[in-house]
Design an enzyme around this catalytic site. Structure first.
Site, PDB file in Angstrom:
ATOM      1  N   MET A   1      41.843   6.854   9.948  1.00 49.55           N
ATOM      2  CA  MET A   1      42.210   7.736   8.848  1.00 49.55           C
ATOM      3  C   MET A   1      42.778   6.917   7.702  1.00 49.55           C
ATOM      4  O   MET A   1      43.447   5.909   7.917  1.00 49.55           O
ATOM      5  CB  MET A   1      43.247   8.750   9.340  1.00 49.55           C
ATOM      6  CG  MET A   1      43.635   9.823   8.327  1.00 49.55           C
ATOM      7  SD  MET A   1      44.689  11.057   9.118  1.00 49.55           S
ATOM      8  CE  MET A   1      45.179  12.029   7.691  1.00 49.55           C
TER       9      MET A   1
ATOM     10  N   HIS B   1      45.857  -0.519  13.985  1.00 48.97           N
ATOM     11  CA  HIS B   1      47.150   0.103  13.688  1.00 48.97           C
ATOM     12  C   HIS B   1      47.832   0.528  14.983  1.00 48.97           C
ATOM     13  O   HIS B   1      47.363   1.435  15.674  1.00 48.97           O
ATOM     14  CB  HIS B   1      46.973   1.331  12.785  1.00 48.97           C
ATOM     15  CG  HIS B   1      46.475   0.995  11.416  1.00 48.97           C
ATOM     16  ND1 HIS B   1      45.840   1.907  10.610  1.00 48.97           N
ATOM     17  CD2 HIS B   1      46.534  -0.160  10.692  1.00 48.97           C
ATOM     18  CE1 HIS B   1      45.522   1.342   9.462  1.00 48.97           C
ATOM     19  NE2 HIS B   1      45.931   0.081   9.491  1.00 48.97           N
TER      20      HIS B   1
ATOM     21  N   ASP C   1      42.994   1.981   4.436  1.00 54.59           N
ATOM     22  CA  ASP C   1      43.417   0.604   4.661  1.00 54.59           C
ATOM     23  C   ASP C   1      42.200  -0.292   4.913  1.00 54.59           C
ATOM     24  O   ASP C   1      41.346   0.042   5.726  1.00 54.59           O
ATOM     25  CB  ASP C   1      44.378   0.535   5.849  1.00 54.59           C
ATOM     26  CG  ASP C   1      45.074  -0.805   5.975  1.00 54.59           C
ATOM     27  OD1 ASP C   1      45.189  -1.509   4.958  1.00 54.59           O
ATOM     28  OD2 ASP C   1      45.519  -1.143   7.091  1.00 54.59           O
TER      29      ASP C   1
ATOM     30  N   SER D   1      41.719   1.958  13.145  1.00 52.69           N
ATOM     31  CA  SER D   1      42.945   2.744  13.343  1.00 52.69           C
ATOM     32  C   SER D   1      42.691   3.831  14.382  1.00 52.69           C
ATOM     33  O   SER D   1      42.363   3.518  15.520  1.00 52.69           O
ATOM     34  CB  SER D   1      43.421   3.340  12.007  1.00 52.69           C
ATOM     35  OG  SER D   1      44.667   3.974  12.151  1.00 52.69           O
ATOM     36  N   THR D   2      42.798   5.100  14.008  1.00 52.29           N
ATOM     37  CA  THR D   2      42.634   6.190  14.960  1.00 52.29           C
ATOM     38  C   THR D   2      41.278   6.098  15.674  1.00 52.29           C
ATOM     39  O   THR D   2      40.241   6.052  15.030  1.00 52.29           O
ATOM     40  CB  THR D   2      42.733   7.557  14.251  1.00 52.29           C
ATOM     41  OG1 THR D   2      43.946   7.608  13.517  1.00 52.29           O
ATOM     42  CG2 THR D   2      42.712   8.693  15.261  1.00 52.29           C
TER      43      THR D   2
END
Length: 349
Positions: free
Chosen positions: A287, A194, A290, A167-168
């Site tokens: 973050m 994401h 998931d 993600s991030t």
């Protein structure tokens, strides 16, 4: 309190962004800037926790400003970009230049409907405030080598896969792994990053340009091939199922999981259903949690090795930490160790 510098050439957009941020109890807009040049002047006199940076601005655009910020005043930067093909390309470039994440304006440079991405903006500012900026800067300089002598222990044969969730900070992390996999990598690769719609295709195209293997945005109903990477389309879930002796990708609009679509848990859960298959699941920077639940399912139902990125190099040590604590990590690796480790494990059987 998270102090934010908002940079946008539109007074209207600066007002909207500021209102959304100032409504939150844990963040506030400390300053605003009209363009990149103005932002750099502000940075000479004050410090901030996070910068939101528009891409299209006069005098000095967002990409030019980002390069200077990361070289002179490194801060976590969240880009605010247009939801267009060109905007997507510029955004992926911004990720390479050092931005940690982005938010897409729903309807162009002046978006009257910016409220549609308000929650996403707040979430990503919060994530950016937790970024390990030292690891983020260091990721530009790491070399691809590993002193590790261990390799993955998984069933040998044709029925192997590699699954990745991030993600991030993920686009940059993926760029430190996928381009360094061998051209004859003997397993399909499934990836959830994401991202909203329209951006994952640009990400896949850019990674494909840099890599020895083929990387593409996944299509619904594709027959999976070894040595090919499939990235979940933004705003859609990616799952994998068996059809005869082959694996098939499925792209769906099922409800979000963990507030995400695509979701790592959705991908991992589908892979857990594949009888007689084995492989590795890798969770990198991001973050939240998931992927942790899906990883538990994979380890329970099949021969699956769990890999997580270490806290040393993860830009945000949320998803890797959750995966390691919930499902258990067989190997915890620094970013520069991952590609050599995968090559040694998958290609030297």
């Amino acid at each position: 309190m998270i102090d934010v510098l908002v940079v946008d050439d539109s007074a209207f957009m600066r007002k909207l962004l500021s209102d959304f941020i100032n409504e939150q109890s844990n963040m506030k807009v400390k300053d605003i800037a009209r363009n990149g040049k103005d932002a750099l002047l502000k940075l000479k006199h004050r410090s901030y926790d996070v910068i939101t940076l528009d891409i299209e601005m006069p005098e000095m655009n967002g990409l030019e400003a980002l390069r200077k910020i990361m070289s002179e005043h490194p801060y976590p930067v969240v880009m605010v970009s247009s939801l267009t093909q060109e905007g997507a390309k510029q955004t992926i470039q911004a990720m390479e230049e050092g931005a940690v994440d982005f938010v897409a304006k729903p309807s162009g440079a002046i978006s009257l409907d910016l409220h549609l991405v308000k929650n996403e903006l707040v979430y990503k500012i919060k994530a950016a405030a937790n970024v390990n900026i030292s690891a983020h800067i260091a990721s530009n300089k790491i070399r691809q080598h590993s002193s590790l002598q261990e390799t993955l222990q998984y069933k040998s044969g044709d029925k192997n896969f590699l699954a990745i969730g991030t993600s991030t900070g993920g686009p940059k992390a993926l760029q430190k792994v996928l381009p360094h996999l061998k051209a004859d990598f003997p397993a399909p690769i499934f990836i959830v990053q994401h991202m909203p719609p329209a951006f994952t295709r640009s990400l896949a195209d850019r990674l494909d340009q840099l890599s020895n293997i083929t990387i593409k945005e996944a299509d619904d109903g594709e027959i999976v091939k070894k040595g090919k990477a499939y990235i979940a389309p933004g705003g859609k879930h990616l799952t994998v199922r068996k059809m005869g002796r082959s694996l098939i990708t499925e792209v769906t609009s099922a409800p979000p999981q963990n507030s995400h679509r695509p979701s790592v848990d959705v991908l991992f859960s589908s892979l857990a259903e594949l009888e007689d298959y084995s492989g590795a699941a890798l969770i990198m920077t991001g973050m939240g949690s998931d992927g942790a639940k899906g990883l538990v399912e994979m380890k329970k139902r099949q021969s699956c090795v769990a890999l997580t990125e270490s806290q040393n190099t993860a830009i945000v040590y949320g998803m890797p930490k959750a995966a390691a604590e919930t499902a258990g990590a067989d190997y915890i690796l620094d970013l520069h160790e991952i590609a050599p480790f995968l090559n040694q494990s998958f290609c030297n059987k």
